[in-house]
Design an enzyme around this catalytic site. Structure first.
Site, mmCIF file in Angstrom:
data_model
loop_
_atom_site.group_PDB
_atom_site.id
_atom_site.type_symbol
_atom_site.label_atom_id
_atom_site.label_comp_id
_atom_site.label_asym_id
_atom_site.label_seq_id
_atom_site.Cartn_x
_atom_site.Cartn_y
_atom_site.Cartn_z
ATOM 1 N N ASP A 1 -3.015 0.933 7.716
ATOM 2 C CA ASP A 1 -1.774 1.671 7.476
ATOM 3 C C ASP A 1 -0.683 1.281 8.482
ATOM 4 O O ASP A 1 0.210 2.073 8.786
ATOM 5 C CB ASP A 1 -2.013 3.196 7.532
ATOM 6 N N HIS B 1 0.877 5.107 1.141
ATOM 7 C CA HIS B 1 0.165 5.984 2.078
ATOM 8 C C HIS B 1 0.884 7.330 2.158
ATOM 9 O O HIS B 1 2.102 7.375 2.335
ATOM 10 C CB HIS B 1 0.112 5.335 3.465
ATOM 11 N N SER C 1 4.823 6.694 2.314
ATOM 12 C CA SER C 1 5.381 5.407 2.735
ATOM 13 C C SER C 1 4.748 4.292 1.925
ATOM 14 O O SER C 1 3.587 4.403 1.498
ATOM 15 C CB SER C 1 5.058 5.143 4.212
ATOM 16 N N ASN D 1 0.836 -1.203 0.000
ATOM 17 C CA ASN D 1 0.000 0.000 0.000
ATOM 18 C C ASN D 1 0.866 1.246 0.000
ATOM 19 O O ASN D 1 1.910 1.290 0.651
ATOM 20 C CB ASN D 1 -0.885 0.007 1.259
#
Ligand code: GRF
Length: 220
Positions: A147, A111, A138, A109
């Site tokens: 997250d 973020h 990140s 992911n």
């Protein structure tokens, strides 16, 4: 050699998807972008996918009675293209166990914050309100914690005194694009992997996030 099969999940503009497409087209990202999935039918990223000739699907979360049913359907849709890597590129839904466990250690992911700071939304505004001198983005492996999965990489930018959430987001965007490409590339080259909630760079546990340099490479 078979290419790394990559599925990209989006919800919006898809500029990060575009960065992956462009890197592939330039021959800098040796991957098959096998599938793009959006939870919103109006996401502009779907047009980017179509233009690039990529297979795409829409899975509207509102069409499901529960989060669990959406997750089951999403897991099946992801599996239908058999990806090695699933990249969440501005995908604005929280994934449940049906997806995370099925594709464990294969979902990353992006973020827009220097995690562990500012999980969730409004990260630019929160960084400015806190008086931070640095902000950034990140990439991490996705676990059940929002997250909160193991960190892989980060890019940092300076916060100027007169920055607004909009100016900060606009300045971060091109760096995010570099970060998503460089990080996806590392995974596809088998240079990083995740095991037991830890990121490995080769055989060694990564002690801190890889830091993206201005030239788009990582400083070890
Ligand atoms: C990016 O800023 C990303 O960090 C955030 O959502 C945005 C997605 O942009 N999670 P795009 O859809 O890739 O243009």
């Amino acid at each position: 050699m078979s290419h790394c099969r990559v599925t990209v999940l989006i919800s919006g503009s898809g500029s990060n998807l575009q960065a992956l497409i462009d890197a592939r087209d330039r021959g800098e990202f040796d991957a098959d972008l096998v599938h793009v999935i959006s939870n919103r039918a109006t996401a502009f990223g779907l047009q980017r996918a179509a233009k690039a000739g990529l297979a795409s699907s829409v899975l509207p979360h509102q069409a499901f009675n529960s989060r669990e049913e959406f997750d089951q359907a999403l897991a099946a849709l992801i599996a239908s293209h058999n990806p090695d890597l699933v990249v969440l590129a501005g995908f604005m839904r929280i994934l449940g166990p049906a997806v995370i466990e099925r594709f464990q250690n294969r979902i990353i992911n992006l973020h827009p914050s220097l995690l562990p700071l500012y999980r969730g939304t409004d990260t630019y505004q929160r960084a400015i309100a806190a008086g931070d001198r640095e902000h950034g983005a990140s990439m991490h492996f996705v676990t059940g914690e929002l997250d909160g999965g193991p960190l892989i990489s980060q890019v940092r930018i300076h916060v100027a005194a007169d920055d607004t959430a909009e100016t900060l987001a606009a300045r971060l965007a091109p760096r995010e694009h570099d970060l998503i490409v460089a990080t996806s590339k590392l995974f596809c080259q088998h240079a990083i992997h995740c095991r037991n909630n830890q990121v490995y760079s080769g055989d060694a546990v990564l002690q801190q996030a890889l830091r993206l340099q201005p030239d788009g490479s990582f400083l070890e």
